[in-house]
Design an enzyme around this catalytic site. Structure first.
Site, PDB file in Angstrom:
ATOM      1  N   SER A  19       5.970 -88.502  16.304  1.00  0.00           N
ATOM      2  CA  SER A  19       6.991 -87.910  17.153  1.00  0.00           C
ATOM      3  C   SER A  19       8.109 -88.908  17.427  1.00  0.00           C
ATOM      4  O   SER A  19       7.865 -90.092  17.626  1.00  0.00           O
ATOM      5  CB  SER A  19       6.345 -87.473  18.477  1.00  0.00           C
ATOM      6  OG  SER A  19       7.278 -87.483  19.526  1.00  0.00           O
ATOM      7  N   THR A  20       9.317 -88.429  17.380  1.00  0.00           N
ATOM      8  CA  THR A  20      10.456 -89.256  17.759  1.00  0.00           C
ATOM      9  C   THR A  20      11.154 -88.570  18.913  1.00  0.00           C
ATOM     10  O   THR A  20      11.772 -87.530  18.740  1.00  0.00           O
ATOM     11  CB  THR A  20      11.447 -89.390  16.578  1.00  0.00           C
ATOM     12  OG1 THR A  20      10.709 -89.776  15.425  1.00  0.00           O
ATOM     13  CG2 THR A  20      12.490 -90.438  16.867  1.00  0.00           C
ATOM     14  N   ASP A  77       6.169 -84.591  34.888  1.00  0.00           N
ATOM     15  CA  ASP A  77       6.785 -83.998  33.696  1.00  0.00           C
ATOM     16  C   ASP A  77       5.770 -83.056  33.060  1.00  0.00           C
ATOM     17  O   ASP A  77       5.613 -83.009  31.847  1.00  0.00           O
ATOM     18  CB  ASP A  77       7.224 -85.084  32.717  1.00  0.00           C
ATOM     19  CG  ASP A  77       8.127 -84.530  31.613  1.00  0.00           C
ATOM     20  OD1 ASP A  77       8.649 -83.402  31.773  1.00  0.00           O
ATOM     21  OD2 ASP A  77       8.300 -85.202  30.584  1.00  0.00           O
ATOM     22  N   LYS A 136       2.430 -95.594  21.078  1.00  0.00           N
ATOM     23  CA  LYS A 136       3.672 -95.138  21.697  1.00  0.00           C
ATOM     24  C   LYS A 136       4.597 -96.336  21.872  1.00  0.00           C
ATOM     25  O   LYS A 136       4.280 -97.274  22.602  1.00  0.00           O
ATOM     26  CB  LYS A 136       3.367 -94.471  23.042  1.00  0.00           C
ATOM     27  CG  LYS A 136       4.596 -93.838  23.694  1.00  0.00           C
ATOM     28  CD  LYS A 136       4.196 -92.891  24.814  1.00  0.00           C
ATOM     29  CE  LYS A 136       5.402 -92.282  25.513  1.00  0.00           C
ATOM     30  NZ  LYS A 136       5.027 -91.310  26.550  1.00  0.00           N
ATOM     31  N   LYS A 143      13.309 -88.914  22.833  1.00  0.00           N
ATOM     32  CA  LYS A 143      14.474 -89.618  23.349  1.00  0.00           C
ATOM     33  C   LYS A 143      14.090 -90.995  23.868  1.00  0.00           C
ATOM     34  O   LYS A 143      14.867 -91.927  23.804  1.00  0.00           O
ATOM     35  CB  LYS A 143      15.097 -88.804  24.497  1.00  0.00           C
ATOM     36  CG  LYS A 143      16.042 -87.729  23.997  1.00  0.00           C
ATOM     37  CD  LYS A 143      16.935 -87.233  25.122  1.00  0.00           C
ATOM     38  CE  LYS A 143      16.104 -86.604  26.230  1.00  0.00           C
ATOM     39  NZ  LYS A 143      16.919 -86.080  27.339  1.00  0.00           N
ATOM     40  N   SER A 182      10.809 -92.443  23.387  1.00  0.00           N
ATOM     41  CA  SER A 182       9.731 -93.141  22.702  1.00  0.00           C
ATOM     42  C   SER A 182       9.545 -92.617  21.287  1.00  0.00           C
ATOM     43  O   SER A 182       9.995 -91.530  20.948  1.00  0.00           O
ATOM     44  CB  SER A 182       8.417 -92.958  23.475  1.00  0.00           C
ATOM     45  OG  SER A 182       7.972 -91.630  23.341  1.00  0.00           O
ATOM     46  N   VAL A 183       8.885 -93.435  20.496  1.00  0.00           N
ATOM     47  CA  VAL A 183       8.467 -93.024  19.167  1.00  0.00           C
ATOM     48  C   VAL A 183       6.959 -93.193  19.126  1.00  0.00           C
ATOM     49  O   VAL A 183       6.433 -94.188  19.613  1.00  0.00           O
ATOM     50  CB  VAL A 183       9.117 -93.906  18.079  1.00  0.00           C
ATOM     51  CG1 VAL A 183       8.728 -93.435  16.697  1.00  0.00           C
ATOM     52  CG2 VAL A 183      10.628 -93.897  18.227  1.00  0.00           C
TER      53      VAL A 183
HETATM   54  P1  ADP Z   1       7.771 -88.475  24.931  1.00  0.00           P
HETATM   55  O1  ADP Z   1       7.673 -86.999  25.211  1.00  0.00           O
HETATM   56  O2  ADP Z   1       8.211 -89.252  26.126  1.00  0.00           O
HETATM   57  O3  ADP Z   1       8.531 -88.789  23.706  1.00  0.00           O
HETATM   58  P2  ADP Z   1       4.896 -88.302  24.600  1.00  0.00           P
HETATM   59  O4  ADP Z   1       3.906 -89.220  25.220  1.00  0.00           O
HETATM   60  O5  ADP Z   1       4.977 -86.925  25.142  1.00  0.00           O
HETATM   61  O6  ADP Z   1       6.304 -89.043  24.649  1.00  0.00           O
HETATM   62  O7  ADP Z   1       4.591 -88.250  23.068  1.00  0.00           O
HETATM   63  C1  ADP Z   1       5.390 -87.488  22.193  1.00  0.00           C
HETATM   64  C2  ADP Z   1       4.517 -86.661  21.272  1.00  0.00           C
HETATM   65  O8  ADP Z   1       3.640 -87.500  20.534  1.00  0.00           O
HETATM   66  C3  ADP Z   1       3.608 -85.719  22.020  1.00  0.00           C
HETATM   67  O9  ADP Z   1       4.223 -84.497  22.263  1.00  0.00           O
HETATM   68  C4  ADP Z   1       2.444 -85.575  21.092  1.00  0.00           C
HETATM   69  O10 ADP Z   1       2.721 -84.589  20.110  1.00  0.00           O
HETATM   70  C5  ADP Z   1       2.377 -86.918  20.414  1.00  0.00           C
HETATM   71  N1  ADP Z   1       1.400 -87.783  21.062  1.00  0.00           N
HETATM   72  C6  ADP Z   1       1.613 -88.655  22.059  1.00  0.00           C
HETATM   73  N2  ADP Z   1       0.483 -89.288  22.404  1.00  0.00           N
HETATM   74  C7  ADP Z   1      -0.480 -88.788  21.615  1.00  0.00           C
HETATM   75  C8  ADP Z   1      -1.892 -89.040  21.472  1.00  0.00           C
HETATM   76  N3  ADP Z   1      -2.523 -89.933  22.230  1.00  0.00           N
HETATM   77  N4  ADP Z   1      -2.563 -88.348  20.551  1.00  0.00           N
HETATM   78  C9  ADP Z   1      -1.923 -87.449  19.768  1.00  0.00           C
HETATM   79  N5  ADP Z   1      -0.633 -87.177  19.841  1.00  0.00           N
HETATM   80  C10 ADP Z   1       0.100 -87.833  20.753  1.00  0.00           C
HETATM   81 MN    MN Z   2       6.360 -85.719  26.052  1.00  0.00          MN
END
Ligand code: ADP
Ligand code: MN
Length: 515
Positions: free
Chosen positions: A260-261, A404, A288, A263, A265-266
């Site tokens: 996931s990318t 959130d 993350k 705003k 975090s990646v």
């Molecule tokens: P942000 O929304 O601030 O970019 P998130 O913590 O929501 O950060 O992470 C973004 C996406 O990454 C999540 O919607 C999910 O799809 C994936 N993700 C994050 N953490 C995990 C994890 N521990 N296991 C699987 N997928 C994850």
């Molecule tokens: Mn998120």
């Protein structure tokens, strides 16, 4: 510079006859020496002579200091890879310079000789010291932007860059075992070269050498995986070094790619590496990476600035540290949740702005977000009650408000809901904590009401059910007003007593103070 050195080398500096340089001592007194006093005194000549001397004494080291892969005018500083290499080179130089000094000190004129080959293979490329880092980030430029990989298309990997990659792997990655030096040579301070205290015994060198062999294999593996990974194109050099270090240390097996990318975090997927005595590494991990540019974080001030847990530190921090605090906050919050038994990622390790946690999902496929999954009405109902329960636990046991919470930050995995993304979570007594909670409740209520869960409470009922407060307003505006009044009461209390309420009381009782 001693006089012998000057006399011996001076003839080389000028265009004299061949015999002259071969036998400077035999030069007839009548021959005019081509080297004038001005020449001898010149800085350039002194440097040349010194270099020559050093070359003779430490051929390998000096060669290394010249730099095997940054060769000239057309240094491309737009390439992340190149920047990483330059960083590497800088460490090389400092390391080698120190090596030279130390070598002189230890060996003196003795016959003890140490293989520079071995030294050069080990290289301190990362320091855990966070205070003295070079700030590589230009905050006007966001290396995480989604379009970055295409605007700098595979640079450093093909064409001219392919060359660089190859050398990088041989030379730079060949030195990666240094990252582990600190593990077995505690007195061998590695890192940025500042205050480096190099005390290497032969025993340590042998250990390093042996270690280098086993690391060779890891290097090959790293290289192989790297080629298939899009991950490192999305991160800045400094982050990449952090990630490499995690792989090099064996904590992670491979970083497979980007999940996931966002705003702020990646997120990457990785296979876990070796579980050690003091650390259990899950088979699959999520990494993350909090963005190290401030662009998107500016408007998050309100979450952290008023969070008393971070308040004292906030004012003293520079932007990079503030971003690390988000990562830190997520770690602490996840830990609280874990302790309360709420399904959420388990924290593996936090390194600066990089948080490694267990992966929710399987075989590199992340669990779907609640918004993306189609649940049976039975599962939908089950999910709803689970979330209601989790929100209560979060509030009462963890003393947290997610802040959130929505179908975007809940994953469906193993027949249940998992909460993620808690870096912005705050305690209920945060100046806006109750407002955040109300917003969470609104998101959850709306999602499940639209999703056909007849039992779903409305947002006000949900708020009361979670908080234990008994706000009786029957419309949103009045409800919101009461929430704000409660928050204000808490703030006034802080003003007057310098202390927050530990909890908001229910049923209109006097507030419960934490004495
Ligand atoms: P942000 O929304 O601030 O970019 P998130 O913590 O929501 O950060 O992470 C973004 C996406 O990454 C999540 O919607 C999910 O799809 C994936 N993700 C994050 N953490 C995990 C994890 N521990 N296991 C699987 N997928 C994850
Ligand atoms: Mn998120």
């Amino acid at each position: 510079m001693d006089s012998v050195g000057v006399a011996a080398a001076a003839p080389d500096a000028g265009p004299g006859p061949a015999w002259q340089s071969k036998c400077p001592w035999g030069a007839p007194s009548t021959t005019s020496i081509s080297c004038s006093l001005a020449d001898v005194m010149s800085e350039q000549l002194a440097k040349e002579l010194q270099l020559e001397e050093e070359n003779a004494a430490f051929p390998d080291v000096v060669a290394a200091a010249e730099g095997p892969f940054i060769t000239g005018e057309d240094i491309d500083t737009s390439s992340d890879l190149m920047l990483a290499q330059m960083l590497q080179m800088e460490f090389d130089r400092e390391y080698d310079a120190q090596l030279r000094r130390e070598e002189k000190k230890i060996n003196g004129d003795s016959k003890v000789s140490i293989s520079f080959e071995n030294y050069r293979k080990v290289h301190p490329y990362d320091s855990d010291s966070s205070e003295d880092e070079v700030d590589w980030q230009d905050t006007r430029h966001d290396p995480y932007r989604a379009d970055k990989p295409t605007t700098t298309p595979r640079r450093g990997f093909i064409g001219k860059g392919k060359d660089i990659t190859t050398k990088h792997d041989e030379v730079v990655c060949g030195r990666k075992n240094t990252a582990r030096m600190e593990n077995f040579a505690p007195e061998f301070q590695v890192g940025d070269g500042i205050g480096m205290d190099l005390k290497l015994s032969n025993q340590v060198f042998n250990a390093l050498k042996q270690h280098a062999y086993s690391e060779e294999r890891r290097s090959a593996r790293l290289h192989e995986k790297k080629e298939h990974s899009t991950a490192e194109k999305a991160v800045d050099p400094k982050t990449r070094l952090l990630l490499y270090k995690m792989v090099n240390s064996g904590m992670l097996e491979t970083i497979t790619g980007c999940i996931s990318t966002g705003k702020e975090s990646v997120v990457f997927h990785a296979y876990g590496g070796n579980t050690t005595e003091d650390k259990v590494i899950p088979p699959e991990c999520a990494i993350k990476v909090f963005k190290t540019t401030l662009n998107e974080f500016k408007n998050r001030d309100k979450y952290i600035k008023d969070d008393y847990r971070f308040k004292d530190r906030f004012s003293k921090l520079n932007p990079r540290k503030i971003i690390r605090m988000w990562a830190e906050k997520e770690m602490h919050n996840l830990t609280r949740m874990q302790n309360a038994g709420i399904p959420c990622p388990q924290v593996v390790i936090l390194k600066k702005h990089v948080l490694v946690m267990s992966f929710i999902g399987q075989d590199q496929v992340p669990a779907p977000k609640l918004k993306d999954v189609t649940l049976s009405s039975e599962d939908m109902k089950k999910a709803y009650y689970q979330i209601l329960n989790m929100m209560q636990q979060l509030y009462r046991e963890c003393n947290l408000v997610h802040a959130d919470l929505s179908e975007y930050n809940m994953l469906w995995h193993d027949g249940k809901v998992w909460l993620i993304d808690v870096s912005q979570s705050v305690e209920p007594t945060h100046p806006h904590g109750l407002e955040f909670l109300f917003r969470d409740c609104r998101n959850v209520s709306q999602f499940f009401q639209k999703g056909g869960v007849a039992e779903a409470l409305n947002e006000r009922e949900l708020f009361n059910a979670v908080s234990g407060l008994n706000i009786t307003a029957d419309n949103e505006v009045d409800f919101q007003a009461e929430i704000e009044a409660l928050e204000k009461m808490n703030e006034d209390h802080v003003q007057n007593h310098g202390k927050k309420l530990s909890t908001f009381s229910s049923d209109g009782d006097p507030p419960i103070y934490d004495e």
